[in-house]
Enzyme design. Structure first.
Site, short mmCIF file in Angstrom:
data_model
loop_
_atom_site.label_atom_id
_atom_site.label_comp_id
_atom_site.label_asym_id
_atom_site.label_seq_id
_atom_site.Cartn_x
_atom_site.Cartn_y
_atom_site.Cartn_z
N ILE A 102 0.86 -1.17 0.00
CA ILE A 102 0.00 0.00 0.00
C ILE A 102 0.90 1.23 0.00
CG2 ILE A 102 -1.88 1.20 1.12
CD1 ILE A 102 -2.53 -1.68 0.13
N LYS A 103 0.77 2.06 -1.03
CA LYS A 103 1.62 3.25 -1.14
C LYS A 103 1.03 4.41 -0.36
CE LYS A 103 3.98 4.31 -4.95
NZ LYS A 103 4.29 4.61 -6.36
N ILE A 104 1.87 5.00 0.47
CA ILE A 104 1.48 6.16 1.29
C ILE A 104 2.52 7.26 1.06
CG2 ILE A 104 1.21 7.01 3.66
CD1 ILE A 104 0.30 4.24 4.47
#
Length: 435
Positions: free
Chosen positions: A205-207
């Site tokens: 999950i890219k944050i």
């Protein structure tokens, strides 16, 4: 319009596997019916021409007997130097990734701009989108269904690599909504939602590494969710990202930390794009001589910081529980200035326990004429000298990082909004057709 944090009907994870062509067993291409084509200037997933004997990939030779094997510089990059080559692109059909996997690609990154291009310029999404609209989905909910399907399908392709490396590699990244870049809790909720609906062990999950979202990274890691922290442009923000990862591992309470992993996406070429403009404005010979050197110098120092932070008693205590180091990932590796070598942001950044994610042009260039050797810390003193010389000339690294972060977030927001607008137009046209 629904947001990712309050969707009324969650996506049902897809459990059926895509129909894949048979694996390649003899060479990178011997009649494989792929839609992938390579040329000296670009690698395209859109071309319908098959790979041919004139493929411009310098394959290794097996035992010097002249028979081609499935080896490229990408295999050497991983096997000899411990750096994982990833592909910075994703579109349908995801089975077009298979020849890239065979050529040594070990993971995929995506972002709102990539999906904007993929969905708005292809008819491959029309059937699913039509069904979603007919089923009453609002535009943003439909968008996420399109994205999640691509991510799930890509994850399946890379799961063998994930399994072979015991969770060390083979990841596919999907980014939370860029509208949440200033929303700490909203980002946490979005990450939890994406992790649940994608439902694949090898999804990242890219944050974004904004000031508001660095605490989100800590909280998401503490929940046992693996994260790709993106849009890192400065050493100070990178250190904060490392601390968030370590804090999250410690806060998780897990006895086995081996399945919670992370990469820190440190952006490269965009740094030179901005710093070069500042140097040209200064205009002195000394300033002009430093053009094209800022990005790689800062990256080399980031690797030094990585080595420092992931050592010592605190980290060793986590390592005993199976914790894996948060690998540095070199992002924005395409060359923006045509006067620079086309492997400028790949070849000088080779080092162990790192990732280099490459878009079409950079990937093809490195396969075609890249050289493999440990370069990231070959001359640290020179990197320090360049970094300090830029400061003495008035280059404010804090400003550079902040400005590039603003531009990056803004760019992704515009891509996201543009795509939603184009999907709305497509939905309107579908409704008109049905009248």
């Amino acid at each position: 319009m629904a947001s990712i944090t309050n969707l009324s009907s969650p996506i049902t994870p897809l459990n059926s596997s895509p129909v894949l062509p048979p694996p390649i067993t003899t060479s990178l291409y011997l009649g494989f019916p792929s839609k992938l084509a390579l040329s000296s200037s670009r690698l395209s997933l859109r071309s319908t021409a098959p790979l041919a004997a004139s493929l411009l990939v310098r394959c290794s030779q097996n035992g010097g007997n002249g028979s081609a094997v499935k080896r490229t510089t990408l295999h050497d990059l991983y096997e000899k130097q411990g750096q994982s080559p990833w592909y910075d692109n994703l579109c349908r059909p995801v089975t077009d990734l298979i020849p890239l996997i065979e050529s040594g690609v070990r993971g995929v990154t995506s972002n709102p701009a990539i999906f904007q291009k993929a969905i708005s310029t292809s008819n491959a999404y029309n059937d699913q989108f039509r069904e979603l609209v007919k089923g009453g989905k609002d535009i943003e909910s439909a968008y996420w269904e399109l994205v999640v399907k691509d991510i799930q399908d890509a994850c399946r392709l890379f799961e063998p690599i994930y399994d072979e490396t015991d969770g060390g590699d083979g990841y596919v990244s999907v980014e939370v909504s860029p509208r949440l870049a200033d929303d700490t809790q909203g980002t946490v909720d979005a990450a939890k939602w994406l992790h649940k609906v994608v439902d694949r062990p090898n999804v990242y999950i890219k944050i974004p590494a904004t000031a508001a979202c660095v605490p989100s990274v800590r909280d998401v890691i503490s929940l046992g969710i693996s994260v790709n922290v993106t849009l890192i442009f400065s050493l100070s923000r990178y250190e904060a990202v490392i601390d968030a990862y370590v804090d999250g591992l410690e806060a998780s309470g897990l006895d086995d930390l081996s399945r919670v992993t992370s990469v820190a996406s440190f952006f490269v070429s965009r740094v030179d794009t901005l710093v070069d403009k500042m140097l040209e404005k200064i205009g002195t010979p000394e300033a002009l001589d430093l053009r094209g050197k800022a990005a790689n110098a800062q990256a080399a120092l980031a690797f030094q910081l990585y080595q420092k932070k992931f050592s010592g008693p605190r980290w060793e205590a986590l390592a005993k529980k199976g914790a894996k180091k948060q690998r540095l990932l070199w992002a924005s590796t395409s060359v923006k200035n045509p006067a620079y070598p086309d492997t400028l942001y790949v070849a000088p950044l080779v080092g162990p326990d790192t990732v280099s994610t490459m878009p079409d042009q950079a990937l093809q260039a490195f396969i075609d004429h890249g050289t493999v050797g440990r370069t990231i810390d070959a001359n640290v003193s020179e990197a320090e000298g360049i970094y300090n010389a830029l400061e003495k000339l008035g280059i404010d690294w804090g400003y550079v990082g902040s400005q590039l972060e603003l531009e990056g977030v803004d760019s992704f927001k515009k891509s996201f909004d543009s795509l939603l607008d184009s999907l709305q137009e497509k939905a309107n046209s579908l409704k008109l057709v049905n009248l």
